[in-house]
Design a protein around this motif. Structure first.
Motif, PDB file in Angstrom:
ATOM      1  N   ALA A  95       0.812  -1.223   0.000  1.00 23.74           N
ATOM      2  CA  ALA A  95       0.000   0.000   0.000  1.00 23.74           C
ATOM      3  C   ALA A  95       0.846   1.273   0.000  1.00 23.74           C
ATOM      4  N   PRO A  96       1.855   1.417   0.886  1.00 19.64           N
ATOM      5  CA  PRO A  96       2.635   2.663   0.849  1.00 19.64           C
ATOM      6  C   PRO A  96       3.442   2.851  -0.425  1.00 19.64           C
ATOM      7  N   ARG A  98       2.629   1.705  -3.459  1.00 23.99           N
ATOM      8  CA  ARG A  98       1.701   2.073  -4.530  1.00 23.99           C
ATOM      9  C   ARG A  98       1.189   3.496  -4.357  1.00 23.99           C
ATOM     10  N   LYS A  99       1.041   3.936  -3.123  1.00 18.30           N
ATOM     11  CA  LYS A  99       0.643   5.324  -2.899  1.00 18.30           C
ATOM     12  C   LYS A  99       1.689   6.278  -3.467  1.00 18.30           C
ATOM     13  N   HIS A 131       5.608  11.065   2.334  1.00 23.78           N
ATOM     14  CA  HIS A 131       4.748  10.036   1.771  1.00 23.78           C
ATOM     15  C   HIS A 131       5.113   8.610   2.182  1.00 23.78           C
ATOM     16  N   ASP A 356      -2.810   3.189 -12.241  1.00 25.92           N
ATOM     17  CA  ASP A 356      -2.989   1.944 -11.507  1.00 25.92           C
ATOM     18  C   ASP A 356      -2.718   0.715 -12.359  1.00 25.92           C
TER      19      ASP A 356
END
Length: 396
Positions: A95-96, A98-99, A131, A356
């Motif tokens: 998740a981090p 891809r963020k 981020h 994405d």
């Protein structure tokens, strides 16, 4: 006849580690911007499922690979198991990353570095801090008794050697060693990924008294100890191989790096011509290290330079691994056509936002080729994967 010299000449001292390679597994993650970051994410996702994250003794990274390694290092002890797969891998690692992959870092950093106080690399560091890493430091990643030693490699512009960031120390064999560093993880990763010319250099300031002098440190003096100028680790070693190959007998290399294409009419202006020359040098160094690594796998057991392990790259062809037919195996040459995977290999190496679908395809490809290479060269009895992590996206 195989090349019989070591891929790198190792002369930096390290009294805390044996001079001869020890039994153990090291993972090397190459550079290549967001493209490599996501490709390597697929790799470590598959290694998690295979239980290999807990077998690693070292993770050595450069540039885009250091972003993936940094997130894995930061959350390694939160992944919990010492065998099997961590169920929270996607929450803590996927998740981090891809963020971040949805945020453009390089363009805004260049604009900010030119228009505002502070360097371009300072702006990259600030983005990583905001981020990904927060205020975490190298002291917050696993100690040697908690997991693998993570090493983030940068190139020291002043000495021409590697500057290695890890939990026990920061070191350049010509300058010395800085023990128990409190350097922010964002700073170490930004130095490792300070891709020239725009994101480079990274400038770090120290006290001369911070450094320990050891045998062979011929540059243990200011300004080498006080005003350190760094660039991308891939300038020196784009596979992240050097700090792993000499220490362990099993070497896994994930290569998300680029390949220089023919250019029939090279630009004549100094800026673009210089970039082309740098690309040629980078390609040659990468190719030499790769050839020497592959040759080390093929040496007879017992040879001082013999290593086991596997190499896979974003430009690899599944067909070249010659896996025997396996009922139900999803990553056949037909399922991973070379023309399709090469389109992913040509994704730009910038730190620029990716949509994405491209993110998922790069993760899928790293996941698939890692499994193919591990199955062919490390353990043919590995459990079969169900398929791509993102089956709807596929590879293209």
């Amino acid at each position: 006849m195989p090349f019989t010299e070591p891929p790198v000449r190792f002369i930096e001292p390290d009294a805390s580690e044996p001079l001869a390679p020890a039994a153990g597994i090291a993972l090397c993650l190459s550079g290549g911007g967001y493209r490599a970051m996501l490709f390597h994410l697929g790799v470590v996702k598959r290694l998690n499922e295979l239980g290999y994250l807990w077998k690693l003794r070292r993770v050595s990274s450069v540039s885009g690979g250091s972003i993936t390694a940094g997130v894995l290092a930061m959350n390694y002890t939160r992944l919990a198991p010492t065998t099997g797969a961590a169920a929270n891998f996607d929450a803590e690692v996927t998740a981090p990353i891809r963020k971040l992959a949805g945020i453009t870092v390089d363009g805004w950093s260049i604009v900010g570095g030119l228009a505002l106080p502070g360097s371009i690399n300072d702006k990259v560091t600030a983005s990583y801090r905001k981020h990904l890493f927060g205020e975490r430091t190298l002291r917050d990643i696993p100690a040697d008794n908690e997991g693998p030693r993570f090493i983030f490699n940068a190139t020291n512009v002043q000495t021409g050697a590697l500057m290695r960031f890890s939990r026990p120390y920061v070191a350049d064999y010509r300058v010395g060693r800085l023990r128990d560093p409190s350097i922010e993880l964002a700073v170490a990763v930004a130095a490792s990924s300070a891709f020239p010319p725009f994101l480079s250099p990274a400038h770090l300031e120290f006290k001369e008294s911070d450094w320990i002098e050891e045998k062979g440190n011929d540059l243990h003096r200011a300004p080498y100890t006080t005003d350190v100028v760094l660039t991308d680790g891939g300038v020196y070693d784009n596979l992240g191989l050097e700090t792993a190959w000499k220490r362990y007998t099993t070497i896994l290399v994930s290569d998300g790096g680029g390949h220089i294409a023919p250019e029939p009419s090279p630009h004549q202006d100094w800026a673009r011509h210089s970039k082309r020359i740098l690309d040629v040098i980078d390609n040659q160094v990468r190719s030499l290290r790769k050839r020497q690594l592959i040759d080390s796998y093929q040496l007879p057991a017992g040879h001082e330079h013999y290593r086991t392990g596997a190499y896979w790259g974003i430009r690899s062809d599944v067909a070249d691994y010659s896996l025997p037919p396996i009922t139900g195996y999803p990553f056949t040459p037909a399922a991973c056509p070379y023309d399709t995977t090469m389109a992913l290999a040509d994704v730009d190496t910038r730190l620029k936002a990716l949509d994405d679908t491209i993110q998922e395809r790069l993760i899928n490809w790293g996941y698939a080729i890692c499994d193919v290479a591990m199955r062919r060269h490390v353990d043919p009895q590995l459990p079969l994967p169900a398929g791509f992590p993102y089956p709807t996206a596929g590879l293209g």
